[in-house]
Design an enzyme around this catalytic site. Structure first.
Site, PDB file in Angstrom:
ATOM      1  N   PRO A  16       0.856  -1.199   0.000  1.00 62.43           N
ATOM      2  CA  PRO A  16       0.000   0.000   0.000  1.00 62.43           C
ATOM      3  C   PRO A  16       0.885   1.240   0.000  1.00 62.43           C
ATOM      4  CG  PRO A  16       0.090  -0.956   2.202  1.00 62.43           C
ATOM      5  CD  PRO A  16       0.846  -1.884   1.298  1.00 62.43           C
ATOM      6  N   MET A  17       0.611   2.190  -0.882  1.00 64.14           N
ATOM      7  CA  MET A  17       1.351   3.461  -0.876  1.00 64.14           C
ATOM      8  C   MET A  17       0.348   4.583  -1.141  1.00 64.14           C
ATOM      9  SD  MET A  17       4.954   2.646  -2.824  1.00 64.14           S
ATOM     10  CE  MET A  17       4.279   1.814  -4.247  1.00 64.14           C
ATOM     11  N   ALA A  18       0.164   5.406  -0.112  1.00 59.37           N
ATOM     12  CA  ALA A  18      -0.791   6.512  -0.228  1.00 59.37           C
ATOM     13  C   ALA A  18      -0.368   7.420  -1.379  1.00 59.37           C
ATOM     14  CB  ALA A  18      -0.826   7.289   1.084  1.00 59.37           C
ATOM     15  N   GLN A  70      -6.812  -1.046   3.448  1.00 60.47           N
ATOM     16  CA  GLN A  70      -6.064  -0.759   4.664  1.00 60.47           C
ATOM     17  C   GLN A  70      -6.735   0.386   5.431  1.00 60.47           C
ATOM     18  OE1 GLN A  70      -2.221   1.439   4.931  1.00 60.47           O
ATOM     19  NE2 GLN A  70      -1.432  -0.546   5.581  1.00 60.47           N
ATOM     20  N   CYS A 100       2.895   3.183   9.106  1.00 57.04           N
ATOM     21  CA  CYS A 100       3.110   4.482   8.488  1.00 57.04           C
ATOM     22  C   CYS A 100       3.813   5.433   9.457  1.00 57.04           C
ATOM     23  CB  CYS A 100       1.769   5.075   8.058  1.00 57.04           C
ATOM     24  SG  CYS A 100       2.000   6.648   7.270  1.00 57.04           S
ATOM     25  N   GLY A 204      10.391  -4.298   2.332  1.00 50.97           N
ATOM     26  CA  GLY A 204      11.422  -3.277   2.506  1.00 50.97           C
ATOM     27  C   GLY A 204      12.608  -3.506   1.591  1.00 50.97           C
ATOM     28  N   ASP A 205      12.797  -2.572   0.658  1.00 52.90           N
ATOM     29  CA  ASP A 205      13.999  -2.538  -0.198  1.00 52.90           C
ATOM     30  C   ASP A 205      14.125  -3.725  -1.154  1.00 52.90           C
ATOM     31  OD1 ASP A 205      14.506  -0.291   1.291  1.00 52.90           O
ATOM     32  OD2 ASP A 205      16.280  -1.075   2.302  1.00 52.90           O
ATOM     33  N   GLY A 227       7.077  -2.126  -2.773  1.00 50.72           N
ATOM     34  CA  GLY A 227       6.480  -0.800  -2.878  1.00 50.72           C
ATOM     35  C   GLY A 227       7.191   0.048  -3.900  1.00 50.72           C
ATOM     36  N   ARG A 228       8.222   0.770  -3.455  1.00 51.60           N
ATOM     37  CA  ARG A 228       8.847   1.793  -4.301  1.00 51.60           C
ATOM     38  C   ARG A 228       9.409   1.247  -5.600  1.00 51.60           C
ATOM     39  NH1 ARG A 228      12.488   3.909   0.363  1.00 51.60           N
ATOM     40  NH2 ARG A 228      12.301   1.691   0.819  1.00 51.60           N
TER      41      ARG A 228
HETATM   42  C1  FMN Z   1       4.737   7.110  -1.151  1.00 51.67           C
HETATM   43  C2  FMN Z   1       4.537   6.045  -0.143  1.00 51.67           C
HETATM   44  C3  FMN Z   1       3.302   5.904   0.489  1.00 51.67           C
HETATM   45  C4  FMN Z   1       3.102   4.897   1.449  1.00 51.67           C
HETATM   46  N1  FMN Z   1       1.866   4.744   2.015  1.00 51.67           N
HETATM   47  C5  FMN Z   1       1.637   3.711   2.875  1.00 51.67           C
HETATM   48  C6  FMN Z   1       0.335   3.444   3.364  1.00 51.67           C
HETATM   49  O1  FMN Z   1      -0.651   4.127   3.038  1.00 51.67           O
HETATM   50  N2  FMN Z   1       0.199   2.398   4.225  1.00 51.67           N
HETATM   51  C7  FMN Z   1       1.255   1.616   4.600  1.00 51.67           C
HETATM   52  O2  FMN Z   1       1.088   0.664   5.373  1.00 51.67           O
HETATM   53  N3  FMN Z   1       2.496   1.823   4.127  1.00 51.67           N
HETATM   54  C8  FMN Z   1       2.706   2.849   3.258  1.00 51.67           C
HETATM   55  N4  FMN Z   1       3.947   3.023   2.725  1.00 51.67           N
HETATM   56  C9  FMN Z   1       5.024   2.068   3.064  1.00 51.67           C
HETATM   57  C10 FMN Z   1       5.099   0.925   2.031  1.00 51.67           C
HETATM   58  O3  FMN Z   1       3.927   0.153   2.028  1.00 51.67           O
HETATM   59  C11 FMN Z   1       6.312   0.008   2.312  1.00 51.67           C
HETATM   60  O4  FMN Z   1       6.145  -0.559   3.583  1.00 51.67           O
HETATM   61  C12 FMN Z   1       7.638   0.752   2.276  1.00 51.67           C
HETATM   62  O5  FMN Z   1       7.713   1.623   1.160  1.00 51.67           O
HETATM   63  C13 FMN Z   1       8.819  -0.231   2.221  1.00 51.67           C
HETATM   64  O6  FMN Z   1       8.741  -1.057   1.089  1.00 51.67           O
HETATM   65  P1  FMN Z   1       9.610  -0.755  -0.250  1.00 51.67           P
HETATM   66  O7  FMN Z   1      11.045  -0.628   0.164  1.00 51.67           O
HETATM   67  O8  FMN Z   1       9.352  -1.930  -1.139  1.00 51.67           O
HETATM   68  O9  FMN Z   1       9.108   0.533  -0.810  1.00 51.67           O
HETATM   69  C14 FMN Z   1       4.178   4.028   1.798  1.00 51.67           C
HETATM   70  C15 FMN Z   1       5.409   4.187   1.169  1.00 51.67           C
HETATM   71  C16 FMN Z   1       5.609   5.166   0.211  1.00 51.67           C
HETATM   72  C17 FMN Z   1       6.949   5.274  -0.459  1.00 51.67           C
END
Ligand code: FMN
Length: 345
Positions: A16-18, A70, A100, A204-205, A227-228
């Site tokens: 999830p990414m807002a 979520q 978050c 994560g990462d 995510g990213r």
């Molecule tokens: C722009 C953005 C928005 C995010 N919004 C949420 C969210 O709404 N809820 C949540 O649980 N995590 C949120 N996250 C965290 C991601 O779900 C994830 O846990 C975090 O980016 C690490 O994973 P990654 O390294 O694959 O990006 C957000 C991350 C980013 C970068």
């Protein structure tokens, strides 16, 4: 891989990414190999449910099952009510946000701040599970490893959450204090996996197929969440799926494929947001897609001057056609680090 009684297509999840993982982007990730995609968080504050932002987030028209929403908040009764509200709008799985780090969420003791108050965190988990049970809707939890290096309590919360009836636990391998700095660690994810029987998801990462395999192997996690690395590069899911299945690296997508995926995504995006908002909010997705491509930064800057959806989509089509005339496939290097994490979180 199952969440409660719900069978998933695979163990590759879109995080999830807002502001990013809206319905059009989730659907794109699913089409390109993600077995599961969680919605952006929806507030438990009832007074905001009728806002355009929340009602868009709670709209799941045409979304592929299972629909996972979520929720974020600090009050157990309100969270329970929010869960039911979203179930009534199509949610088939409810995820509780305890990850978050955003200030506006943490000031209200939501998101990862809940990890500092274990009693409240578990009260919320119990209340949401109790509210969802009559609907047959499983509840999941997403958290960090703890508040800080000195307060790394993910294992304790996971054990309590499992006892409360939570059906799956996702762990982002950073503390709240870290924000997005440093590197994710996976020892805590492995410790959570060893401590509970419900499925555990490592997050994560994870940004390459090799990293995906390594994290699955070292943590013993049941699934991974990305995510990213999927921003502007949603085909990472099929690349990982192929690598996990065969051990071979899938060639980078053809430029023409990337063009078609982005145009389909834009069409869905405009459909959800309309002309005014759509043309603006699509810019970040276009930017992420082109930023590491030859001439991408200049095209990204040009996007900011285009004010209609039709002109934006036409410019994207032309730009990719031009690129396709020069090169058949995208470069296989991962996209650069998205640049607006700090502003969004
Ligand atoms: C722009 C953005 C928005 C995010 N919004 C949420 C969210 O709404 N809820 C949540 O649980 N995590 C949120 N996250 C965290 C991601 O779900 C994830 O846990 C975090 O980016 C690490 O994973 P990654 O390294 O694959 O990006 C957000 C991350 C980013 C970068």
């Amino acid at each position: 891989m199952r969440i409660g009684h719900i069978q998933l297509a695979n163990r590759l999840f879109a995080a999830p990414m807002a502001g990013v993982t809206d319905r059009p982007f989730r659907q794109l990730c699913r089409r390109l190999g993600a077995g599961y995609a969680v919605s952006e968080m929806v507030t438990s504050r009832k007074d905001l449910w009728s806002s355009l932002k929340t009602s868009r987030r709670a709209d799941h028209t045409g979304e592929a099952a299972p629909i996972s929403v979520q929720i974020a908040g600090t009050d157990a009764a309100m969270m329970a009510e929010a869960a039911v509200y979203n179930i009534e709008r199509g949610a088939q799985i409810i995820d509780i946000n305890m990850g978050c780090p955003a200030k506006k969420v943490c000031n209200q003791w939501a998101g990862s701040a809940l990890m500092r108050d274990e009693a409240l965190a578990l009260e919320i988990a119990e209340a949401v599970v109790t509210a969802c049970a009559p609907h047959g809707v499983p509840v999941t939890l997403k958290m960090r490893t703890g508040w800080s290096a000195a307060e790394r309590n993910a294992v304790r919360i996971a054990v309590g959450a499992e006892r409360a009836g939570v059906a799956m636990i996702t762990v982002h391998g950073r503390t709240r204090e870290q924000g997005y700095k440093g590197s994710a660690e996976y020892d805590t994810v492995a410790a959570v996996k060893a401590a509970v029987r419900v499925p555990v998801v490592a997050n994560g990462d994870i940004d390459t197929p090799a990293k995906a395999r390594e994290v699955l192997e070292t943590t013993g996690a049941d699934a991974i969440m990305i995510g990213r690395a999927a921003q502007g590069r949603p085909w990472i899911f099929r690349e990982i799926a192929h690598f996990l299945e065969t051990g071979a690296t899938l060639p980078a997508p053809q430029v023409s494929e990337a063009r078609d995926w982005l145009l389909e995504h834009l069409e869905d995006h405009y459909g959800l947001y309309g002309e005014q908002t759509g043309v603006r909010s699509a810019r970040k997705h276009i930017g992420w897609t082109v930023q590491s491509l030859p001439g991408g930064p200049a095209f990204r800057a040009r996007m900011n001057t285009i004010e209609t959806c039709a002109a934006q989509a036409a410019a994207v089509a032309d730009w990719f056609d031009d690129l396709a005339a020069r090169t058949e496939r995208l470069p296989s290097a991962p996209a650069a680090e998205p640049d607006d994490v700090a502003t969004l979180q």
